[in-house]
Design an enzyme around this catalytic site. Sequence first.
Site: not given
Length: 454
Positions: A243, A331, A99-100, A245, A247-248, A109, A15
Amino acid sequence: MAGDLSQIVKAYDVRGVVPDQWDESLAELFGAAFAQVTGADAIVTGHDMRPSSPGLSRAFARGAAARGADVTETGLCSTDQLYYASGSLGLPGAMFTASHNPAQYNGIKMCRAGAAPVGQDTGLAEIRELIEGWLESGAPQPVADPGTLTGRDTLDDYAAHLRSLVDLTSIRPLKVVVDAGNGMGGHTVPTVLAGLPVTLVPMYFELDGTFPNHEANPLDPANLVDLQKRVREEGADLGLAFDGDADRCFVVDENGEPVSPSVITALVAARELARNGGTGAVIHNLITSWSVPEVVRESGGTPVRTRVGHSFIKGEMAQTGAIFGGEHSAHYYFKDFWNADTGMLAALHVLAALGGQDGPLSGLVAQYDRYAGSGEINSTVADQADRLAAIRSAYEGRADVTLDDLDGLTVSAADWWFNVRPSNTEPLLRLNVEARDETTMARMRDEALVIIRG
């Protein structure tokens, strides 16, 4: 690009700021190194809606193909959709997302076949070492027989797989507000919910990696304000926030009140245990609520306590054969989803639970919301070790408390507990407190903060 990747290769992913810290030429080297370290003759990639994501993802694919790997490019997808592709196709995968994080960031990832995580101890350190060597001495020559690049849309199959894991056949009609935060939820939610008796009220579904409305981080209360207001205005049954991407997933009830991820963990754990005949292990990290292990035991399962972080959750799930795992960070991990995390599947469980009875969500979750919690409180400190030692000194030796060092320092008594963990990347200590009532929680929170900030 410099030969030192320490600023962008983190514990579990890559990242950094594009193009200041990394760019497409470096992404190409990551692709080559990923193919070499995994030894895969085929991989799968996906990317989010950030402006830099398509170019970085394609560069990574070129690098992997130059090392002989055939690349299946799924294009726009959520992170859990990439995990689906890795699991269902049996291929190592790479997802391009930050992500965020703000728009100028991007990341990777990575996972091995079956969505098994790649972190520092499972390949990421080797990938970094390879690339740093190539940056000093030059990239390797392409192999004589390079791999191919092939596009494949996995959205419909991903959605069908998720719906196969939750019985939604008899739910009542529901009105659901979804805030995608201009992230990948705007891409996946309409397909996942298609055909269900759900009236969908979309918010910020336009894919825009500059995040023009608010940061795509639902754990920050400021980013829930729009959703809370809209749920109340619409008279909706609940609200969901994803979020960047996707995933949350974070949940708010019909009153616009946030539902703690610990409560969602307990609710989903009870459902997954029922689906598995009332037996099975459920993983929870050490700062989830006391209610989680209680509900797991009441439902016939075995709670397993772990450190905070997806690598620890996934590792324990693989070791114990656990059927489900949940974290305070929203998560949620499922055995039937290759032990990977998917907020979308947790959201479907919430819809199924709510739609399978007549009461409101606030009433449904009340049975799982048993204690008073502080949430996570961050304090900037000059010396993390010194402050942790001060807390230990204040409480050790007391007959009414126990201390443990599984992750930071946890201090527990009959009516309360708190955990203090150092941040790995900032000079912070993170405090979480829970008690049997609000007064005790506030007292212990303030007592701990005096020591931490002293």
